[in-house]
Scaffold this motif. Structure first.
Motif, short mmCIF file in Angstrom:
data_model
loop_
_atom_site.label_atom_id
_atom_site.label_comp_id
_atom_site.label_asym_id
_atom_site.label_seq_id
_atom_site.Cartn_x
_atom_site.Cartn_y
_atom_site.Cartn_z
N ASP A 27 -42.41 -75.95 10.59
CA ASP A 27 -42.31 -74.67 10.96
C ASP A 27 -41.25 -74.06 10.11
O ASP A 27 -40.21 -74.03 10.43
CB ASP A 27 -41.94 -74.62 12.41
N GLN A 33 -39.93 -78.40 15.01
CA GLN A 33 -40.59 -77.54 15.45
C GLN A 33 -42.14 -77.66 14.66
O GLN A 33 -43.09 -76.89 14.93
CB GLN A 33 -40.11 -76.13 14.78
N SER A 95 -43.55 -63.56 21.73
CA SER A 95 -43.02 -64.72 20.93
C SER A 95 -41.61 -65.03 21.55
O SER A 95 -41.03 -66.18 21.78
CB SER A 95 -42.60 -64.16 19.54
N ASN A 98 -41.92 -66.83 24.67
CA ASN A 98 -42.41 -68.45 24.48
C ASN A 98 -41.22 -69.08 23.97
O ASN A 98 -40.91 -70.33 24.48
CB ASN A 98 -43.41 -68.46 23.25
N ALA A 99 -40.23 -68.52 23.24
CA ALA A 99 -39.19 -69.24 22.56
C ALA A 99 -38.12 -69.59 23.66
O ALA A 99 -37.41 -70.80 23.73
CB ALA A 99 -38.46 -68.32 21.46
N GLU A 107 -48.35 -70.65 25.02
CA GLU A 107 -48.94 -71.28 23.72
C GLU A 107 -50.51 -71.53 23.82
O GLU A 107 -51.51 -71.24 23.10
CB GLU A 107 -48.23 -72.60 23.16
N PHE A 151 -43.89 -71.00 15.21
CA PHE A 151 -43.18 -70.30 16.10
C PHE A 151 -42.18 -69.36 15.71
O PHE A 151 -41.41 -68.61 16.26
CB PHE A 151 -42.54 -71.54 17.13
N PHE A 185 -44.03 -66.25 16.93
CA PHE A 185 -45.09 -67.24 17.31
C PHE A 185 -46.70 -66.61 16.78
O PHE A 185 -47.07 -65.58 16.96
CB PHE A 185 -45.50 -67.41 18.89
#
Length: 205
Positions: A27, A33, A95, A98-99, A107, A151, A185
């Motif tokens: 990533d 990642q 995003s 999710n982070a 996801e 991500f 993401f």
């Protein structure tokens, strides 16, 4: 639901350069990642492509060469289009959630949406028919693709004050410049310009 953008590759070399980072480092240079790419599509299974994507095999496919070393489609023209980058982006709020939240269902839901969309696209795949003076298209319903999960966006430069305040997440570029990634993401699904024509018994563009 992810948004979809489709970009045509200019050449095998350009595609190799762009996706080489994904295959080697994951990533965009962020440790921890990495999500390995995976093969998908009915035509991929015909070629024995299953599981993780390797840079060697991916590079061969971009050059119109099967994993066994034989040519994939009949002709390899100089200016051929090796494939297309299907980019699935989720909204910024997703995003961030999710982070920060770490909820694996986010996801999973995004991947399910991406995979279901690719299956629908695959069902409508066609190839040109030119044998015997024909000028029509034939539905094949199969594709080869490799998907990669990211991500974050590519790290962007930040000023010295920002770098000092956020030193725990800032990374350094090749020239020592301060860079910071942004939660983003998304999936890159690279679709090879090849499909199997069952009536002619061969792979075609």
């Amino acid at each position: 639901m992810p948004m979809l953008r489709i970009t045509q590759s200019e050449s095998p070399e350009a595609a190799k350069k762009y996706f080489g980072q994904s295959l080697r480092r994951g990533d965009y240079y962020l440790e921890g990642q990495e999500v390995a790419g995976s093969w998908g599509g009915k035509a991929a299974k015909m070629l024995g492509l299953d599981g993780p994507v390797t840079e060697k095999v991916f590079g061969k496919m971009l050059e119109n060469i099967r994993p066994d070393g034989n040519r994939l489609t009949l002709r390899t023209v100089e200016n051929r289009r090796p494939g297309y980058d299907f980019t699935f982006d989720v909204p910024k709020s997703v995003s961030l959630m999710n982070a920060l939240g770490g909820d694996k269902r986010i996801e999973a839901a995004a991947r399910r949406a991406m995979e279901e969309t690719m299956v629908e696209i695959e069902a409508e795949m066609h190839t040109r028919v030119r044998i015997g003076g024909a000028q029509n298209d034939r539905q094949t319903g199969n594709m080869v693709w490799a998907d990669f999960t990211h991500f974050t966006s590519r790290p962007a430069p930040v000023d010295d004050d920002t770098a000092a305040r956020l030193k725990d997440i800032v990374i350094r570029g090749d020239k020592g410049e301060a860079l910071m990634p942004d939660p983003h993401f998304h999936f890159h699904v690279y679709v090879l310009n090849a499909t199997y024509d069952a009536e002619e018994g061969r792979f075609k563009a």
